[in-house]
Design a protein around this motif. Sequence first.
Motif, mmCIF file in Angstrom:
data_model
loop_
_atom_site.group_PDB
_atom_site.id
_atom_site.type_symbol
_atom_site.label_atom_id
_atom_site.label_comp_id
_atom_site.label_asym_id
_atom_site.label_seq_id
_atom_site.Cartn_x
_atom_site.Cartn_y
_atom_site.Cartn_z
ATOM 1 N N GLY A 74 -2.001 -6.713 12.340
ATOM 2 C CA GLY A 74 -2.922 -6.809 11.209
ATOM 3 C C GLY A 74 -2.610 -5.702 10.228
ATOM 4 N N ILE A 75 -3.594 -5.375 9.422
ATOM 5 C CA ILE A 75 -3.423 -4.316 8.440
ATOM 6 C C ILE A 75 -3.516 -2.972 9.172
ATOM 7 N N ALA A 76 -2.531 -2.105 8.949
ATOM 8 C CA ALA A 76 -2.522 -0.811 9.637
ATOM 9 C C ALA A 76 -3.664 0.063 9.143
ATOM 10 N N PHE A 77 -4.151 0.975 10.011
ATOM 11 C CA PHE A 77 -5.166 1.925 9.571
ATOM 12 C C PHE A 77 -4.590 2.769 8.434
ATOM 13 N N GLY A 78 -5.353 2.949 7.373
ATOM 14 C CA GLY A 78 -4.853 3.705 6.235
ATOM 15 C C GLY A 78 -3.994 2.869 5.303
ATOM 16 N N GLY A 79 -3.729 1.609 5.673
ATOM 17 C CA GLY A 79 -2.889 0.759 4.824
ATOM 18 C C GLY A 79 -3.679 0.222 3.643
#
Lengths: 205, 205
Positions: free
Chosen positions: B174-179
Amino acid sequence: MQFPSELLESAVNAFSRLPGIGRKTALRLVLHLLKQEASDVKAFSEAIARARTDIRFCRHCHNISDTDTCAICSNPSRRPDIVCVVENIRDVIAIESTQQFNGRYHVLGGVISPLDGIGPEQLRIETLLQRIHTEGIEEIVFALSPTIQGDTTIYYIQKQLAGTHLRITTIARGIAFGGELEYADELTLARSLQNRMPVDAYVMR
Amino acid sequence: MQFPSELLESAVNAFSRLPGIGRKTALRLVLHLLKQEASDVKAFSEAIARARTDIRFCRHCHNISDTDTCAICSNPSRRPDIVCVVENIRDVIAIESTQQFNGRYHVLGGVISPLDGIGPEQLRIETLLQRIHTEGIEEIVFALSPTIQGDTTIYYIQKQLAGTHLRITTIARGIAFGGELEYADELTLARSLQNRMPVDAYVMR
């Protein structure tokens, strides 16, 4: 980083102590070596160890050498009367790669930089002065970095040489080949106008 | 490059054979080592040599190890019933660094990539299947790169496991943390919408 092996960890630690190599790069390098032939890795490790134990420095010019006198100082076809003064061994290698200099070298081991605690005593200036008196040197070419420290070093050595018959020169400074005029800094551009040269000297021979 | 010393040249050659290290960087590294204590350089060279000769691979999970069975496989406090399947040893180190996984690993040694000549026979899939039959494994977590090759490998192994009682999972994508959402690629964004999760699972525990 958590390592599954102490041997791996100590090899990674060894690599990551090198300048510019972080732990991830070090791990990549060690894992690469683990995939190589054992004999290749042995040769790698021995080349490093031998370099540290067996490499000497030429007692004349302080260049790196396998013998007491380096291959350049002992080469009879190189001119003994012209000496190029450089900061370090990398500069010797860079100038040798141009194949345009047929004299000898003198490696200072740095430039005068009071902020870094480097004064004239820390450099090999004394042996340069001795060489000038004993080796029949007629020209000194300074090939130092174009910085305040480099210029200070040139000025200092030049003062020490006052009263000798020596020709003292420095490598040309100006716009680099392939350099764009509009991106040159003002000092370089101003100096290269002041020190303009005849067109026939400019053409590469 | 013209080297003033053969010992220097062979040490530079040794370094420049490493991936991502060119001749100028190699020279910088060797000159750095020449300035270090002889004992430090000896320790460096020995750490590399010992890593190559003494490091072994765990006979269960193929992870790097100092012994026949690695520290993870022989640790009684780690769950034997859940196995994380990874491509290489770097992935084991990355997952161990999160301290979020308490099972064992299986290092495939790559992913299926016909264009690079890597088929299932080149990977350690056979030993994975053996482990599943002998070690009482109940869950396989795939932690492979989100590429066509990674997905092909998951698909292939999954087919081999058809008919078993195993739970087969893969790490979340999924969307990376901080992305930043706007810079995420379309596929990742689309999949992360399809696989949306309850907010209470999202909060880091």
